[in-house]
Structures are given as structure tokens and as C-alpha cells.
Design an enzyme around this catalytic site. Structure first.
Site: not given
Ligand code: THU
Length: 130
Positions: A43, A54, A56, A88, A91
């Protein structure tokens, strides 16, 4: 072809590079394609919070940049800090876009929780398609 444990290990390495200075929630991803190639993502946050990328989607973007033409078969997601990082909604929709037969494995692990495996059909029923 890499197995789930190897994919998680790579996702964990990518997680070390996460740029998460606002949430302090570090995530790494390793996306495996039918070709056997894999791509990493972490991320990347921004002072303008909504611009955060994110792990992914970062991994799947790297596949596109590298010219990957085969389908996504698995994606491992590792989160360093707390519980497993359920991907999320955005993603999940991205995974469905590149998934083989809308049937990929999503492999989750964190420092505090053990490995869990889901299919994209479980995580994104009735997803949008064109
Ligand atoms: N995040 C991800 O990298 N992947 C996800 O599927 C959910 C959230 C990250 C985004 C942000 O930097 C942190 O988690 C908090 O939301």
C-alpha cells in the site's frame, strides 16, 4: 508454480516496503498468474488520503506494466500489524477483472492471525461485469 506459503512469504517481504505513514496499517500482496509469473505490491498512502493505493491493486498494476497477458490465479495478502486484511471492495472488483474463470484463491495472513483462504466468488458475489 509457487505455493501458498511461498506467496505469503513474498507478500510479507513486499509488506516491509509499505508506505503507510497515515494509517500505520502495512499491507503486502503477491499476485500469481497462470504463466507462473508473480508481481508484488504494497500500500502507498498520500497526505490526500483518498489517493491511497492498496497493495493488491498495486500488485495487479505491476502485472499490467510488465505486459502480463495470462490470467490471475491467486493473490496472497499479508498485513503486518493487526488481523487479516480482507480486501476492500475496489480490490475485489479488480481481482474479478483479471481472474481466471472468476475463480481465484485469495490467501490471507497477518502477524496476529493465521492463514485463511477465500474464492473471489465468496468475496464478490454478483460482481459487476461488462
Ligand atoms: N489497504 C490495502 O492495502 N488493501 C486493502 O484491501 C484494504 C486497505 C490499505 C490502504 C491503506 O493504506 C490502509 O490499508 C488502511 O486503509
Amino acid at each position: 508454480m509457487l505455493d501458498n506459503l511461498q506467496l505469503l512469504e513474498l507478500a510479507k517481504k513486499a509488506c516491509d516496503n509499505a508506505y503507510a505513514k497515515y494509517s500505520n496499517f502495512h499491507v503486502g500482496a503477491c499476485a500469481l498468474y497462470e504463466s507462473g509469473n508473480y508481481y508484488l505490491g504494497c500500500n502507498v498512502e498520500n497526505a490526500s488520503y483518498g489517493l491511497t493505493l492498496c497493495a493488491e491493486r498495486n500488485a495487479m498494476s505491476n502485472a499490467i506494466v510488465a505486459g502480463e497477458k495470462s490470467k490471475l490465479v491467486k493473490i496472497a495478502i499479508f498485513s503486518k500489524d493487526r488481523t487479516n486484511c480482507m480486501p476492500c471492495g475496489a480490490c475485489r472488483q479488480w481481482m474479478a477483472e483479471f481472474a481466471k474463470d472468476n475463480n481465484i484463491q485469495i490467501i490471507l495472513e497477518s502477524e496476529d492471525s493465521k492463514c485463511a483462504v477465500f474464492t473471489i466468488e465468496e468475496l464478490l458475489p454478483y460482481g459487476f461485469e461488462l
